[in-house]
Write a protein that holds these residues in place. Structure first.
Motif, PDB file in Angstrom:
ATOM      1  N   GLY A   1       0.777  -1.105  -0.088  1.00  0.00           N
ATOM      2  CA  GLY A   1      -0.059   0.024   0.109  1.00  0.00           C
ATOM      3  C   GLY A   1       0.764   1.065  -0.128  1.00  0.00           C
ATOM      4  N   SER A   2       0.274   2.376   0.294  1.00  0.00           N
ATOM      5  CA  SER A   2       0.959   3.493   0.293  1.00  0.00           C
ATOM      6  C   SER A   2       1.436   3.950   1.806  1.00  0.00           C
ATOM      7  CB  SER A   2      -0.113   4.900  -0.061  1.00  0.00           C
ATOM      8  OG  SER A   2      -0.386   4.569  -1.498  1.00  0.00           O
ATOM      9  N   THR A   3       2.671   4.686   1.652  1.00  0.00           N
ATOM     10  CA  THR A   3       2.973   5.114   3.138  1.00  0.00           C
ATOM     11  C   THR A   3       2.488   6.521   3.515  1.00  0.00           C
ATOM     12  OG1 THR A   3       4.803   5.901   1.806  1.00  0.00           O
ATOM     13  CG2 THR A   3       5.073   3.861   2.858  1.00  0.00           C
ATOM     14  N   SER A   4       2.675   7.061   4.553  1.00  0.00           N
ATOM     15  CA  SER A   4       1.963   8.230   5.013  1.00  0.00           C
ATOM     16  C   SER A   4       3.094   9.009   5.986  1.00  0.00           C
ATOM     17  CB  SER A   4       0.997   7.963   6.178  1.00  0.00           C
ATOM     18  OG  SER A   4       0.373   9.366   6.567  1.00  0.00           O
ATOM     19  N   LEU A   5       3.491  10.356   5.488  1.00  0.00           N
ATOM     20  CA  LEU A   5       4.307  11.060   6.330  1.00  0.00           C
ATOM     21  C   LEU A   5       3.998  12.411   6.758  1.00  0.00           C
ATOM     22  CD1 LEU A   5       7.393  11.725   6.762  1.00  0.00           C
ATOM     23  CD2 LEU A   5       7.446  12.647   4.435  1.00  0.00           C
ATOM     24  N   ASP A   6       4.457  12.942   8.039  1.00  0.00           N
ATOM     25  CA  ASP A   6       3.957  14.096   8.172  1.00  0.00           C
ATOM     26  C   ASP A   6       5.256  14.752   9.205  1.00  0.00           C
ATOM     27  OD1 ASP A   6       2.807  16.570   8.786  1.00  0.00           O
ATOM     28  OD2 ASP A   6       1.247  15.492  10.266  1.00  0.00           O
ATOM     29  N   PHE A   7       5.314  16.031   8.976  1.00  0.00           N
ATOM     30  CA  PHE A   7       6.580  16.603   9.852  1.00  0.00           C
ATOM     31  C   PHE A   7       6.017  17.352  10.998  1.00  0.00           C
ATOM     32  CE2 PHE A   7       8.208  17.205   5.356  1.00  0.00           C
ATOM     33  CZ  PHE A   7       9.643  16.442   5.612  1.00  0.00           C
ATOM     34  N   ASP A   8       6.733  17.184  11.996  1.00  0.00           N
ATOM     35  CA  ASP A   8       6.369  17.766  13.383  1.00  0.00           C
ATOM     36  C   ASP A   8       6.835  19.171  13.600  1.00  0.00           C
ATOM     37  OD1 ASP A   8       9.235  17.931  14.325  1.00  0.00           O
ATOM     38  OD2 ASP A   8       9.098  16.055  15.572  1.00  0.00           O
ATOM     39  N   SER A   9       6.450  19.998  14.588  1.00  0.00           N
ATOM     40  CA  SER A   9       6.733  21.340  14.460  1.00  0.00           C
ATOM     41  C   SER A   9       8.129  21.737  14.542  1.00  0.00           C
ATOM     42  CB  SER A   9       6.327  22.207  15.917  1.00  0.00           C
ATOM     43  OG  SER A   9       6.809  21.320  16.932  1.00  0.00           O
ATOM     44  N   SER A  10       9.247  20.745  14.796  1.00  0.00           N
ATOM     45  CA  SER A  10      10.416  20.976  14.360  1.00  0.00           C
ATOM     46  C   SER A  10      10.962  20.448  13.141  1.00  0.00           C
ATOM     47  CB  SER A  10      11.178  20.306  15.528  1.00  0.00           C
ATOM     48  OG  SER A  10      10.801  20.601  16.883  1.00  0.00           O
ATOM     49  N   GLY A  11       9.926  20.197  12.117  1.00  0.00           N
ATOM     50  CA  GLY A  11      10.626  19.714  11.000  1.00  0.00           C
ATOM     51  C   GLY A  11      10.989  18.181  10.996  1.00  0.00           C
ATOM     52  N   LEU A  12      11.002  17.362  11.992  1.00  0.00           N
ATOM     53  CA  LEU A  12      11.242  16.001  11.952  1.00  0.00           C
ATOM     54  C   LEU A  12      10.312  15.124  11.486  1.00  0.00           C
ATOM     55  CD1 LEU A  12      13.033  15.892  15.562  1.00  0.00           C
ATOM     56  CD2 LEU A  12      14.058  16.208  13.346  1.00  0.00           C
ATOM     57  N   PRO A  13      10.568  14.037  10.854  1.00  0.00           N
ATOM     58  CA  PRO A  13       9.819  13.441  10.092  1.00  0.00           C
ATOM     59  C   PRO A  13       8.960  12.336  11.062  1.00  0.00           C
ATOM     60  CG  PRO A  13      11.824  12.539   9.820  1.00  0.00           C
ATOM     61  CD  PRO A  13      11.917  13.595  10.499  1.00  0.00           C
ATOM     62  N   HIS A  14       7.717  11.999  10.865  1.00  0.00           N
ATOM     63  CA  HIS A  14       6.909  11.013  11.373  1.00  0.00           C
ATOM     64  C   HIS A  14       6.462  10.323  10.228  1.00  0.00           C
ATOM     65  CE1 HIS A  14       7.353  12.454  15.690  1.00  0.00           C
ATOM     66  NE2 HIS A  14       7.580  13.467  15.156  1.00  0.00           N
ATOM     67  N   ALA A  15       6.341   8.732  10.473  1.00  0.00           N
ATOM     68  CA  ALA A  15       5.738   8.047   9.087  1.00  0.00           C
ATOM     69  C   ALA A  15       4.871   6.777   9.794  1.00  0.00           C
ATOM     70  CB  ALA A  15       6.953   7.547   8.253  1.00  0.00           C
ATOM     71  N   ALA A  16       3.906   6.380   9.084  1.00  0.00           N
ATOM     72  CA  ALA A  16       3.186   5.197   8.964  1.00  0.00           C
ATOM     73  C   ALA A  16       3.346   4.458   7.792  1.00  0.00           C
ATOM     74  CB  ALA A  16       1.616   5.404   9.471  1.00  0.00           C
ATOM     75  N   VAL A  17       3.565   2.927   7.962  1.00  0.00           N
ATOM     76  CA  VAL A  17       3.590   1.920   6.899  1.00  0.00           C
ATOM     77  C   VAL A  17       3.171   0.737   7.438  1.00  0.00           C
ATOM     78  CG1 VAL A  17       5.861   3.003   6.200  1.00  0.00           C
ATOM     79  CG2 VAL A  17       5.860   1.016   7.557  1.00  0.00           C
ATOM     80  N   ILE A  18       2.523  -0.041   6.338  1.00  0.00           N
ATOM     81  CA  ILE A  18       1.948  -1.406   6.414  1.00  0.00           C
ATOM     82  C   ILE A  18       2.988  -2.268   6.207  1.00  0.00           C
ATOM     83  CG2 ILE A  18       0.044  -2.947   6.049  1.00  0.00           C
ATOM     84  CD1 ILE A  18      -1.891  -0.726   6.172  1.00  0.00           C
ATOM     85  N   LEU A  19       3.353  -3.088   6.907  1.00  0.00           N
ATOM     86  CA  LEU A  19       4.513  -4.026   6.260  1.00  0.00           C
ATOM     87  C   LEU A  19       3.790  -5.680   6.350  1.00  0.00           C
ATOM     88  CD1 LEU A  19       7.654  -3.099   8.510  1.00  0.00           C
ATOM     89  CD2 LEU A  19       6.864  -2.369   6.196  1.00  0.00           C
ATOM     90  N   ASN A  20       4.211  -6.420   5.319  1.00  0.00           N
ATOM     91  CA  ASN A  20       3.624  -7.791   5.308  1.00  0.00           C
ATOM     92  C   ASN A  20       4.847  -8.474   5.583  1.00  0.00           C
ATOM     93  OD1 ASN A  20       3.175 -10.145   3.080  1.00  0.00           O
ATOM     94  ND2 ASN A  20       1.470  -9.619   4.174  1.00  0.00           N
ATOM     95  N   LYS A  21       4.344  -9.545   6.513  1.00  0.00           N
ATOM     96  CA  LYS A  21       5.454 -10.578   6.748  1.00  0.00           C
ATOM     97  C   LYS A  21       5.137 -11.885   5.867  1.00  0.00           C
ATOM     98  CE  LYS A  21       7.273 -13.171  10.832  1.00  0.00           C
ATOM     99  NZ  LYS A  21       7.190 -13.358  12.203  1.00  0.00           N
TER     100      LYS A  21
END
Length: 467
Positions: free
Chosen positions: A182-202
Motif C-alpha cells: 500500500g501507500s506510506t504516510s508522512l508528516d513533519f512535526d513542529s521541529s521539522g522532524l519526520p513521522h511516518a506510518a507504513v503497513i508491512l507484510n510478513k
C-alpha cells in the motif's frame, strides 16, 4: 474535444444541483463564515498522465505557494509550482507560454534503485528561512523505507536534497522478511522532524503490521544505526489499502486505518485523557486502538461494510475521520455514501461515545460500486472540507466535488454544500488547503489522459506579485 463539450452541457444540471445537495451531519456548532467558500474553482492542464503519476498537492512556505508533486518513469520525483515571473517550463499555458516551473530529481538506476509505487503524499514544513518537501519511499539497495527531502528558498528555488533511512528491511533488522504494501504516510512535526506510518507484510505468515516511525535514539527497533524508533501498533490479517498519519498541534500522532479482517474503521493514538484503557502498541498497552465503527454484514451478504482507506484530518481544535459506507443486499441493491466521524470527547454515537458519526453525501447507487477517491482537510476555522469522487446517475463518467458544512458559506446548520469540480473520471490522492482556506487538487483526467490542476481563486499562472 466535441465529446468533452457535450459532457459539459449534459452535466451542467449536475453542477447546479451540486451547490445545494445536502445531508445531515453534526459540525460542532461552528458559526463563522469562511470567505474561501465563495471563490470559484478553476481547472487547467498540467501534464500527460501516461508519463506523470501519483499527483499530490500542498501549499508551502511563507507565501503559501501551491505545489504539485508527481512521479515519472519509476525513477523521478517532480515538483511543480507557479513560475515567479509567469514564464516557466511546465504546467498551464497562457498566451502560448508555460507558466509553472518544474524541478526533477532523478534517482540513478545504476546506483540508486527505488520503489515509487508506495510513495506517500507530499508533506511540507516551513521555517523562517526556507521550506522543505518530503516523501517516504522504498530504497531497494539496501532494502529500506527512506525519507527523501528537498529544501527550497521561500520563493521556490531548490537549495538541496537529502535521503535518510527510516526503517531497514535487511538481515540485521527486526523487519527482515517483511515488505511494504500500500501507500506510506508522512508528516513533519513542529521541529521539522519526520513521522511516518507504513503497513508491512510478513512474508512467512502473511500477517500485516501497522508500524509507526518517529525520531528517537537508536534502540535497534528500526534496524541498527538509525536515529529513529519503530513501534508496531497493530497486527492483523488485512489492514486495508494504506494508513493515514497526522500529528496534532502538540505533535502527538493519530493514525487511521481499516481492519479488513473484522471490517472496522480504526484510529490509533498514543495518549488519551478520556479514561480509555491502552490496548495496542508495543507491549499491547502503550497505544489506544479505538474502533470508530464496525460493519454489519450477515452470512448472506446483507448489511453494511466500509471502505479500506479511511482518512484523518486535524485542525486547530477539531479532529475528523472520513470514510465510505456501502449498504449491500442479496438483491444487488447497493448504495455507497461518504460519512464523517468528528471527535466530540463525550456523548457521541460511535467510537466509545468519543466520536459522532454521520452521513455526508451519496456516492453511488449502481450494482458495481465505483472505487471512490476522497481526501479531507480542516480549514482555518476548523470546518472539514472533503474532496470526493462519485457516480451521478445521468453520467457515464465519474465526477469530483468538494463538500463542506453549509455554515462555512452562511448556510443552514446540519447540512452540506457541494462545489462541482469535474466529470472526467478523475483520480486524485490529496486535497490541499491554503492558510486562508482556499483549495488545490491535482488529479488524473482518465477521459483525456491528462494530469490536471483544480485550484480556487488564484489565476492558474499566479503572477509574480502573488509570490
Amino acid at each position: 474535444m466535441k465529446k468533452y463539450r457535450l459532457s459539459l452541457i449534459v452535466l451542467s444540471a449536475v453542477m447546479l444541483l451540486s451547490l445545494v445537495m445536502v445531508g445531515p451531519a453534526r459540525t460542532a456548532g461552528l458559526t463563522e463564515i469562511s470567505p474561501a467558500a465563495f471563490y470559484p474553482w478553476r481547472t487547467a492542464f498540467f501534464g500527460d498522465s501516461t508519463v506523470l503519476k501519483n499527483p499530490s498537492t500542498a501549499f508551502s512556505g511563507h507565501y503559501d505557494i501551491p505545489i504539485i508533486s508527481t512521479t515519472s518513469f519509476e525513477t523521478t520525483i517532480q515538483v511543480g509550482m507557479p513560475a515567479a515571473d509567469g514564464v516557466g517550463n511546465c504546467g498551464p499555458v497562457v498566451n502560448l507560454v508555460r507558466t509553472w516551473d518544474c524541478t526533477n530529481y532523478d534517482f540513478p538506476i545504476t546506483t540508486d534503485l527505488v520503489d515509487l509505487s508506495v510513495i506517500s503524499p507530499v508533506a511540507v514544513h516551513t521555517t523562517q528561512d526556507d521550506f522543505k518537501t518530503g516523501w517516504t519511499i522504498v530504497d531497494k539497495v539496501p532494502l529500506s523505507v527512506i525519507l527523501f527531502e528537498e529544501i527550497w528558498t521561500p520563493t521556490g528555488g531548490r537549495l538541496s536534497t537529502a535521503k535518510t533511512p527510516l526503517l531497514a528491511l535487511t538481515t540485521e533488522s527486526p523487519f527482515y522478511g517483511f515488505n511494504v504494501i500500500g501507500s506510506t504516510s508522512l508528516d513533519f512535526d513542529s521541529s521539522g522532524l519526520p513521522h511516518a506510518a507504513v503497513i508491512l507484510n510478513k512474508t512467512a505468515t502473511g500477517e500485516e503490521h501497522l508500524v509507526y516511525i518517529h525520531p528517537g535514539t537508536d534502540n535497534g527497533s528500526c534496524g541498527f544505526g538509525l536515529n529513529f524508533q519503530c513501534e508496531i501498533i497493530a497486527i492483523r490479517e488485512d489492514l486495508g489499502a494504506a494508513p493515514v498519519l497526522h500529528l496534532t498541534a502538540d505533535d502527538k500522532p493519530m493514525i487511521t486505518y481499516y481492519d479488513q479482517s473484522s471490517d472496522k474503521i480504526m484510529v490509533a493514538y498514543d495518549e488519551d485523557s478520556t479514561g480509555l484503557t491502552a490496548n495496542c502498541g508495543p507491549g499491547g498497552d502503550t497505544w489506544y486502538c479505538l474502533e470508530i465503527i464496525a460493519g454489519t454484514l450477515d452470512p448472506s451478504g446483507n448489511g453494511i461494510t466500509y471502505g479500506d482507506k479511511p482518512s484523518i484530518a486535524i485542525g486547530n481544535s477539531a479532529k475528523f475521520i472520513v470514510y465510505t459506507v456501502s449498504q449491500v443486499s442479496t438483491f444487488n441493491e447497493i448504495n455507497k455514501s461518504l460519512h464523517l466521524a468528528e471527535y466530540v470527547g463525550s456523548g457521541g454515537n460511535c467510537g466509545e461515545e468519543r466520536w459522532e458519526c454521520g452521513f455526508v453525501q451519496s456516492i453511488d447507487t449502481s450494482v458495481e460500486l465505483i472505487n471512490t477517491a476522497f481526501s479531507i482537510q480542516v480549514d482555518p476555522l476548523d470546518y472539514p472540507v472533503i474532496a470526493f469522487s462519485y457516480q451521478p446517475p445521468s453520467s457515464p463518467e465519474q465526477c469530483m466535488d468538494v463538500t463542506y458544512p453549509a455554515e462555512r458559506a452562511g448556510g443552514n446548520p446540519g447540512t452540506w454544500r457541494r462545489d462541482f469540480i469535474t466529470c472526467t473520471d478523475p483520480i486524485f490522492d490529496e486535497l490541499a488547503l491554503s492558510d486562508s482556506g482556499l483549495g488545490f487538487i491535482g488529479y488524473v483526467d482518465k477521459t483525456e489522459k491528462n494530469v490536471m490542476l483544480a485550484i480556487q481563486d488564484y489565476l492558474l499562472y499566479l503572477p509574480a506579485i502573488v509570490r
